[in-house]
Design a protein around this motif. Structure first.
Motif, PDB file in Angstrom:
ATOM      1  N   THR A 120     -39.194 -21.773 -32.610  1.00 58.50           N
ATOM      2  CA  THR A 120     -39.142 -21.833 -31.536  1.00 58.50           C
ATOM      3  C   THR A 120     -39.576 -23.472 -30.661  1.00 58.50           C
ATOM      4  O   THR A 120     -38.432 -23.545 -29.718  1.00 58.50           O
ATOM      5  N   SER A 164     -35.662 -16.584 -31.992  1.00 56.14           N
ATOM      6  CA  SER A 164     -35.825 -17.901 -30.818  1.00 56.14           C
ATOM      7  C   SER A 164     -34.594 -18.122 -29.758  1.00 56.14           C
ATOM      8  O   SER A 164     -34.766 -17.260 -28.398  1.00 56.14           O
ATOM      9  N   THR A 168     -34.858 -14.917 -27.312  1.00 55.46           N
ATOM     10  CA  THR A 168     -35.259 -15.334 -25.955  1.00 55.46           C
ATOM     11  C   THR A 168     -36.201 -14.840 -25.144  1.00 55.46           C
ATOM     12  O   THR A 168     -37.760 -14.916 -25.208  1.00 55.46           O
ATOM     13  N   GLU A 169     -35.485 -13.807 -24.944  1.00 58.79           N
ATOM     14  CA  GLU A 169     -36.098 -12.683 -24.147  1.00 58.79           C
ATOM     15  C   GLU A 169     -37.791 -11.905 -23.674  1.00 58.79           C
ATOM     16  O   GLU A 169     -38.612 -11.191 -23.128  1.00 58.79           O
ATOM     17  N   ASP A 173     -44.862 -15.310 -22.221  1.00 58.71           N
ATOM     18  CA  ASP A 173     -44.714 -15.987 -20.813  1.00 58.71           C
ATOM     19  C   ASP A 173     -44.755 -17.135 -20.730  1.00 58.71           C
ATOM     20  O   ASP A 173     -44.288 -17.899 -19.781  1.00 58.71           O
ATOM     21  N   LEU A 176     -42.105 -19.590 -22.087  1.00 65.70           N
ATOM     22  CA  LEU A 176     -40.785 -19.316 -21.570  1.00 65.70           C
ATOM     23  C   LEU A 176     -41.359 -20.442 -20.542  1.00 65.70           C
ATOM     24  O   LEU A 176     -39.860 -21.027 -20.278  1.00 65.70           O
ATOM     25  N   LYS A 180     -36.276 -26.468 -21.780  1.00 67.13           N
ATOM     26  CA  LYS A 180     -35.364 -26.281 -22.757  1.00 67.13           C
ATOM     27  C   LYS A 180     -35.102 -27.855 -22.942  1.00 67.13           C
ATOM     28  O   LYS A 180     -34.387 -28.547 -21.441  1.00 67.13           O
TER      29      LYS A 180
END
Length: 447
Positions: A120, A164, A168-169, A173, A176, A180
């Motif tokens: 990740t 990942s 990704t979804e 949370d 996320l 990036k």
């Protein structure tokens, strides 16, 4: 005694039923603790069915403070059915009620998808090595590709995605929300395109497949691409090599795909490490009756594959045996697959001799293993072809370290300690082994 004093005294005395219940709970608790303690002590005792030296736990000041004694006790206990079952029940309880997976470098995301922490980090660019570092590595790869081409050998790099990047979804949370950044994968692909390196971008390809196939490309409970995905990867790789080599290789064939509610092969490898049963409800696609083309016009070719565990599917699907004429993989550019106790380690071989035995060099890197291509193969091959004299001088020095590294890997207790430290610190195991070997080498020189 007056009524007021009697009332004060009574107020300090708990009801009889509470006294009895409290005492009863304490007694029961002590009984349970005693029972567990007795079983625990029994587990530590020697197993009479094994030789004495296999059960002996040597306690010493040094062993206790460097952790080897505790590690030895823990490993021995985990082999006992009672302790092993307790660990399994603990894992099941924490996963069911707290959505926790008891493995280093793993966490649970949405819809029970399990992800790796380091993979990740690679997706978000938290392990970025820098544009200049990658440019230099790709420049070396270009030189090696050209030299191999002149020798009649093709080179192909496979960039493999992590879960990942594709799902990704399903990350939690809070993760996320991570910013990036530029990733090693993005820079490598850009530089490979700029310098005309032969490669397949499976990260991009899988993003396309995800939107155009009904079958999962990764299992909820596995860390590698799914069995179905591996069939696609093998097929795509063989066809790419056919074009590069201008040959007709045996292509993979299967006549049907079935959905199974049971994770086969590596599709549940994360859960299997915890000893828990793999949950149902994760339907996965499994191609049936896998074969490879045969005939006078179909000619298998020898290749040398260098890569990580993502390459394992090339073996159990039969590609390395049938399409590539029983070829080898150099696992992390260190050990040889197919495994054999008589196998040397890669450093014990003559690199040029081994390269010349093949018609193609295949390098597979997942997003997490992109510090240098082929775990050092490109660096060594570059020096071998660019400055052979320097290569062999450096190899002699490296062999001293590699010999010590091999000794460390054969020491089960020390290797277990380093493996745990690797997981805890997020440092590759090979880096820690190299560090330990270097310390040993320097210590030997002083002595």
């Amino acid at each position: 005694m007056n009524k007021h004093k009697q009332a004060n005294i009574k107020s300090k005395i708990p009801p009889v039923d509470k006294v009895n219940n409290g005492s009863l709970y304490k007694i029961l608790w002590y009984i349970v603790l005693s029972f567990v303690f007795i079983i625990f002590i029994k587990q530590l005792k020697n197993d009479p069915t094994l030789p004495e030296n296999e059960n002996e736990i040597k306690a010493s000041f040094h062993a206790f403070f460097n952790g080897t004694f505790q590690e030895s006790v823990e490993n021995k206990l985990l082999k006992k059915p009672f302790i092993s079952n307790l660990k399994k029940q603990k894992n099941e309880y924490e996963y069911k009620f707290f959505e926790k997976i008891n493995l280093e470098d793993a966490f649970v995301g949405k819809d029970n998808y399990i992800f790796g922490e380091n993979m990740t980090k690679a997706y978000f660019g938290d392990d970025y090595y820098g544009e200049e570092t990658i440019k230099i590595e790709v420049k070396k790869a270009k030189f090696v590709q050209s030299k191999l081409k002149a020798l009649g050998i093709e080179m192909l790099i496979l960039f493999a995605p992590g879960k990942s990047s594709i799902y990704t979804e399903f990350l939690p949370d809070n993760i996320l929300k991570t910013k990036k950044k530029t990733t090693n994968y993005q820079t490598y692909v850009k530089e490979c395109e700029n310098q005309n390196i032969n490669f397949i971008d499976f990260v991009r390809f899988f993003s396309y497949l995800k939107a155009n196939t009904q079958y999962p490309l990764f299992s909820r409970y596995g860390t590698h691409w799914s069995y179905y995905s591996e069939c696609i990867v093998v097929d795509t790789t063989i066809k790419k090599l056919e074009k590069l080599m201008n040959v007709n290789l045996p292509n993979i064939k299967y006549n049907n795909i079935v959905l199974k509610d049971t994770s086969l092969v590596r599709d549940g490898d994360i859960f299997r490490k915890t000893q828990m049963e793999i949950p149902k409800g994760n339907f996965l696609a499994y191609p049936l009756n896998i074969t490879f083309d045969k005939g006078p016009e179909v000619v298998p070719q020898k290749i040398l594959a260098i890569g990580d565990s993502y390459f394992r599917g090339f073996f159990y699907l039969g590609a390395m045996q049938q399409a590539f004429n029983n070829s080898q993989q150099w696992y992390y550019y260190n050990s040889i697959i197919p495994e054999n106790p008589n196998n040397p380690e890669v450093w014990e071989l003559d690199l040029k001799t081994e390269i010349l035995k093949n018609k193609a060099i295949l390098i597979l890197c997942n997003e997490m293993n992109l510090k240098n291509l082929g775990n050092g193969f490109i660096d060594d091959a570059f020096e071998l072809f660019y400055n052979p004299k320097k290569y062999y001088i450096n190899k002699k020095a490296k062999d001293e370290i590699n010999k010590l590294k091999k000794e460390i890997r054969s020491n089960k207790e020390l290797l277990s300690l380093l493996t745990k430290e690797s997981q805890q610190k997020g440092i590759t195991l090979d880096s820690l082994i190299t560090e330990a070997a270097t310390k040993l080498k320097n210590g030997n020189k002083k002595n």
